[in-house]
Design a protein around this motif. Structure first.
Motif, PDB file in Angstrom:
ATOM      1  N   SER A 151       0.833  -1.198   0.000  1.00  0.00           N
ATOM      2  CA  SER A 151       0.000   0.000   0.000  1.00  0.00           C
ATOM      3  C   SER A 151       0.869   1.249   0.000  1.00  0.00           C
ATOM      4  O   SER A 151       1.785   1.385   0.828  1.00  0.00           O
ATOM      5  N   ARG A 204      -0.633   4.237   0.377  1.00  0.00           N
ATOM      6  CA  ARG A 204      -1.474   5.262   0.972  1.00  0.00           C
ATOM      7  C   ARG A 204      -0.634   6.159   1.889  1.00  0.00           C
ATOM      8  O   ARG A 204       0.425   5.758   2.375  1.00  0.00           O
ATOM      9  N   HIS A 257      -3.754   3.251   5.958  1.00  0.00           N
ATOM     10  CA  HIS A 257      -3.752   1.921   5.343  1.00  0.00           C
ATOM     11  C   HIS A 257      -4.897   1.040   5.837  1.00  0.00           C
ATOM     12  O   HIS A 257      -5.091  -0.058   5.319  1.00  0.00           O
ATOM     13  N   LEU A 262      -7.590  -0.435   3.329  1.00  0.00           N
ATOM     14  CA  LEU A 262      -7.075  -1.464   2.423  1.00  0.00           C
ATOM     15  C   LEU A 262      -6.831  -2.766   3.190  1.00  0.00           C
ATOM     16  O   LEU A 262      -7.072  -3.857   2.663  1.00  0.00           O
ATOM     17  N   ARG A 263      -6.377  -2.663   4.437  1.00  0.00           N
ATOM     18  CA  ARG A 263      -6.195  -3.876   5.242  1.00  0.00           C
ATOM     19  C   ARG A 263      -7.527  -4.601   5.448  1.00  0.00           C
ATOM     20  O   ARG A 263      -7.592  -5.830   5.358  1.00  0.00           O
ATOM     21  N   VAL A 295      -1.041  -6.861   4.323  1.00  0.00           N
ATOM     22  CA  VAL A 295      -0.854  -5.522   3.762  1.00  0.00           C
ATOM     23  C   VAL A 295       0.338  -4.874   4.429  1.00  0.00           C
ATOM     24  O   VAL A 295       0.401  -4.770   5.659  1.00  0.00           O
ATOM     25  N   GLY A 318       2.285  -1.377   4.597  1.00  0.00           N
ATOM     26  CA  GLY A 318       2.215   0.036   4.277  1.00  0.00           C
ATOM     27  C   GLY A 318       3.587   0.606   3.967  1.00  0.00           C
ATOM     28  O   GLY A 318       4.505   0.496   4.781  1.00  0.00           O
ATOM     29  N   ALA A 320      -0.604  -1.912  -4.902  1.00  0.00           N
ATOM     30  CA  ALA A 320      -1.846  -1.182  -5.157  1.00  0.00           C
ATOM     31  C   ALA A 320      -1.490   0.256  -5.512  1.00  0.00           C
ATOM     32  O   ALA A 320      -0.940   0.991  -4.684  1.00  0.00           O
ATOM     33  N   PRO A 326     -10.575   0.962  -1.891  1.00  0.00           N
ATOM     34  CA  PRO A 326      -9.805  -0.160  -1.330  1.00  0.00           C
ATOM     35  C   PRO A 326     -10.325  -1.530  -1.758  1.00  0.00           C
ATOM     36  O   PRO A 326      -9.536  -2.412  -2.110  1.00  0.00           O
TER      37      PRO A 326
END
Length: 258
Positions: free
Chosen positions: A14, A16, A21, A24-25, A35, A37, A187, A241
């Motif tokens: 990620s 972000r 994050h 998305l997690r 995930v 970050g 991502a 996400p």
């Protein structure tokens, strides 16, 4: 409910901003992903009186465009967004529109295609001659929204309500990346974030990234990732996400690129 196809333990990377994050997690957890970050920047909201005054004026324009959820949240720290507005308010995508509604704003228009091009295709932005338009955003970015609004005849007022502060990836995070299980999927929803990441990765991690996959939120980002040397790139349905996580899962399940 139909369970997702089983895949080995895998990593979703990620980009972000720092501290963002979690969504998305949540989206990736049911799909078996870890995930990680890798925040190449932090978002810093503007809090000065000059920005507050400029924003208060801009919200009365004929067209008001919010470029991201971050722009909405930063704006809401400066002035209330729940008052009736005389003009048309527009959001780049569903996430931005949802952020506006969460702060009490109503009558928001947003495109189905959640990017700059989709926004600019909305009928409300087709004819702007003689109208006052505002863009609530941050410094940087492509600039296509601001330029197009002006090209279509709008008198544009830009209000930068936050800024992106570049961050160095700490050595411990790079070491953690080296230990993350393959396959990796990156991502990608920001061109600037990708540039900041590639500038910082040491050669061994850059080589590993080039051998893995990317899911990109727009056709423009697909092309950008390919230009950066990543061959396997899949187009997600959008930048949300859940859309990115679903596309990443599909990428490693099928083993196909875009």
């Amino acid at each position: 409910m139909k369970r997702p196809a089983h895949v080995p333990e895998w990593t979703l990377l990620s980009l972000r901003p720092r501290g963002q994050h979690a969504a998305l997690r949540r989206a990736a957890a049911p799909l078996g992903a870890q995930v990680l970050g890798l925040s190449p920047w932090a978002l810093v909201a503007q809090r000065d009186d000059a920005t507050r005054a400029a924003l208060a004026q801009a919200l009365g324009n004929d067209r008001v465009v919010f470029s991201s959820p971050a722009a909405v949240h930063a704006a809401a720290r400066l002035v209330p967004l729940d008052a009736p507005h005389p003009g048309t308010w527009l959001a780049v995508g569903a996430g931005t529109a949802a952020a506006l509604r969460a702060h009490g704003a109503t009558d928001i228009q947003a495109p189905q295609r959640m990017d700059s091009e989709g926004l600019l295709d909305l009928p409300a932005l087709a004819q702007l001659q003689g109208l006052r338009a505002a863009l609530v955003t941050a410094p940087g970015g492509r600039g296509i929204i601001a330029q197009t609004l002006q090209d279509r005849g709008a008198k544009l007022q830009r209000v930068d309500v936050y800024r992106r502060q570049p961050l160095r990836l700490p050595p411990r995070q790079l070491q953690r990346l080296r230990r993350q299980p393959f396959p990796w999927v990156l991502a990608l929803s920001s061109a600037e974030a990708l540039g900041l990441l590639l500038e910082q990765l040491p050669e061994d991690l850059l080589a590993r990234l080039h051998s893995q996959q990317v899911v990109a939120a727009s056709p423009r980002l697909v092309a950008l990732a390919q230009e950066a040397g990543i061959a396997r790139v899949r187009l997600a349905d959008g930048p949300m996400p859940a859309q990115l996580a679903t596309a990443a899962h599909a990428a490693i399940t099928t083993g196909a690129g875009c």
